[in-house]
Enzyme design. Sequence first.
Site, PDB file in Angstrom:
ATOM      1  N   GLU A 148     -34.609  37.062 -40.267  1.00  0.00           N
ATOM      2  CA  GLU A 148     -34.832  38.228 -39.412  1.00  0.00           C
ATOM      3  C   GLU A 148     -36.109  38.984 -39.792  1.00  0.00           C
ATOM      4  O   GLU A 148     -36.052  40.128 -40.269  1.00  0.00           O
ATOM      5  CB  GLU A 148     -33.614  39.149 -39.451  1.00  0.00           C
ATOM      6  CG  GLU A 148     -32.365  38.482 -38.891  1.00  0.00           C
ATOM      7  CD  GLU A 148     -31.195  39.447 -38.698  1.00  0.00           C
ATOM      8  OE1 GLU A 148     -31.117  40.429 -39.440  1.00  0.00           O
ATOM      9  OE2 GLU A 148     -30.368  39.189 -37.820  1.00  0.00           O
ATOM     10  N   GLU A 312     -26.750  33.461 -35.411  1.00  0.00           N
ATOM     11  CA  GLU A 312     -25.601  34.255 -35.856  1.00  0.00           C
ATOM     12  C   GLU A 312     -24.902  34.811 -34.618  1.00  0.00           C
ATOM     13  O   GLU A 312     -25.456  35.632 -33.906  1.00  0.00           O
ATOM     14  CB  GLU A 312     -26.057  35.416 -36.744  1.00  0.00           C
ATOM     15  CG  GLU A 312     -26.755  34.954 -38.006  1.00  0.00           C
ATOM     16  CD  GLU A 312     -27.250  36.102 -38.879  1.00  0.00           C
ATOM     17  OE1 GLU A 312     -26.833  37.255 -38.665  1.00  0.00           O
ATOM     18  OE2 GLU A 312     -28.076  35.838 -39.771  1.00  0.00           O
TER      19      GLU A 312
HETATM   20  C1  GLA Z   1     -27.999  40.090 -39.809  1.00  0.00           C
HETATM   21  C2  GLA Z   1     -28.343  39.161 -40.908  1.00  0.00           C
HETATM   22  C3  GLA Z   1     -27.181  38.642 -41.657  1.00  0.00           C
HETATM   23  C4  GLA Z   1     -26.170  39.698 -41.893  1.00  0.00           C
HETATM   24  C5  GLA Z   1     -25.798  40.362 -40.617  1.00  0.00           C
HETATM   25  C6  GLA Z   1     -24.816  41.470 -40.819  1.00  0.00           C
HETATM   26  O1  GLA Z   1     -27.851  39.553 -38.581  1.00  0.00           O
HETATM   27  O2  GLA Z   1     -29.163  38.101 -40.562  1.00  0.00           O
HETATM   28  O3  GLA Z   1     -27.645  38.159 -42.891  1.00  0.00           O
HETATM   29  O4  GLA Z   1     -26.701  40.605 -42.779  1.00  0.00           O
HETATM   30  O5  GLA Z   1     -26.942  40.924 -40.042  1.00  0.00           O
HETATM   31  O6  GLA Z   1     -25.380  42.590 -41.401  1.00  0.00           O
END
Ligand code: GLA
Length: 677
Positions: A148, A312
């Site tokens: 991210e 995700e």
């Molecule tokens: C993001 C991150 C994950 C996790 C989630 C939840 O999407 O990529 O590693 O931390 O948030 O906080």
Amino acid sequence: MDFLKTMSAGVCYYPEHWDESLWESDLKRMLDNGIHTVRIGEFAWSIMEREEGSFDFSFFDRFLDLCASTGMQVIFGTPTATPPAWLTCRYPETLNANADGVLYRHGGRRHYNYNSPVYREKVALLVGKMAEHWGRHPAIVGWQIDNELNCETNDFLSEADGKAFRVFLQKKYASLDALNEAWGTVFWSQTYTDWEQIDVPHTNAIASHNPSLLLDYVRFVSASALSFCTMQTEILRKFIEPRMFVTTNGMFGRLDNHEMARNILDVYMYDSYPNFAYGIDQTWDEDSLHDRHSSLDLTRVRSICPHFGIMEQQSGANGWYNRMEASMPRPGQLELWAMQSVAHGADYVSFFRWRTSPVGTEIYWHGILDYDSRDNRRLREVKAFAEDLEKIQEVCGADTDARFGVLQTVDNQFDADVDHWHGRVQKASEEGIFAAAQETHTTFDFVDLRQNTKLEELERYPVLFAPHFVILKEEETALLKAYVEQGGTLVIGCRTGYKDASGRCPMQPMPGLLREMTGTTVEEYTFRSPAEDMAEAEWNGRKLHVDCFMESLQAEEGTEVLARYTTSYLKGEPVLTERTVGKGRVLHFGGVFTRQAARRFLKNLGLAEPYEDLVKAPDTVEIVGRVKDGQKWLFVLNYLPEAQEIRLGEELVSLLDGEKAEGRVEIPAYSVAVYRI
Ligand code: GLA
């Protein structure tokens, strides 16, 4: 890249969080439940290099070999979002700084800066060694860069960033005179006489910073992230097998995601948490579309990469111990949200995460399994989703059946970030168009205008909205003209063309470069004062809301006035015009596309309810069309806690239950139907 040739399900897994004795049963359980890929490694730097220079890959060797022997595929993350303690303590120049210049410290994540030469050197060394070591591993199908990019913060204010910002500016402007001119530094005596006087924007400017400096700073932040991503990608590609793809997960601001997806990565992946749509603090806004609102972001993602993956996908309740609490998906919601991603173009859906972490910041960020690891409802729903994916494999690779486009440019996106009033109209129109399109079951695309955008890319949309092209360039104007001349309908909104690419306001009537095409000039303009009622106009005998911002237009000869203000001090003045250009037309609306206004446009331009003959549905149901080789499918999604009725105009095959359906059909609470049409 073979990976997205079929639809499949995956999960995020953290072997370092669990006792090794659990690995094998975890992998087997995943496979038994339809999960064939795991994403691993993105935070595990200290496992691979516990002390500076002492690399030990044996831990992940064991895990990867187990994956290979059990038949699990792996997406391996480079762990550069979480530098180990030894690194940031020994080399504090690798840390990012807050607005006051104070360095962040070890203990969270993404506390590094992209520009520190030491950080880049350490990252390059580690990523090179990982790629060399695992670049041919049979279990690995792809690589994720960092995690991210630009999440947590997209302000980079360290010394290394200040230095790199000056280099960026020197390259861009060559001379200080050119920079001073572009930024208008004559205002408030901001003139720079030495490059060293320029810095990234700390809070040490009273009142505010120069907006042109800020615009270049946002471009710089984006360029820094892209160059960090490029560096890692190039290292990986030296060693990894060509069958492996390189991706990263997003999507965050101050980052030219389009550039990254097109020119750096093989494929783009998105992290989808629809429960955030309820509001991070659980505020409930009656007018919002709640979890259905995630379809706006998915629409954006599609413009970045038409066939993307979800790295995700929400599978449980969200929560950090200190913020972002959201409730557990209700029965059906997990699959509904996963199918929402698929409906919008995701061909891979990986759930976050296999099992909820019993330690650390994210103990309330639930995965599929709870801490106790027993089989549960969510695991059953994941399995059902994986089985359903098999039933709709024929949709894989299909485009969305978009009926209109909303144009965007990276300059306007960045300027809307800096200039609050630009940001306000832009956000209001994006939300309004999205909500109107949702309520009228009209699929649309965001369309990114770039230097190399071809006319063919625009021609497939009968109508293009350019809601607020505040910054407008010559080449963009030429392309839009060609689009209209060949028969397209271009719709522009207020505030068009009042800045150049440096953020300066040219001394010419609005809509600037588009004036010749619209055949209008803006006579008066104002934000609506909070003390006043929203203005109204009339178009084809129906009300048209003019909220937030109001322009009165003067129509030149050959331009038709479609609507005039019926209220406010602009009563009687034109607010909407149309002009024929070549085989097409340009509509100029002197307002913001609120939900009501956007609905009027979609109706009056004949865009609303494109599938009405086939499916009649209440506006509380989302319909998304996908199309491939002349074949179409409709995803019908019910986000409500009760069943909703739709009416099918002819007999259709419902892919998920394999039945034929016609007439009245109930879509159960929190569920989806997919029809071949
Ligand atoms: C993001 C991150 C994950 C996790 C989630 C939840 O999407 O990529 O590693 O931390 O948030 O906080």
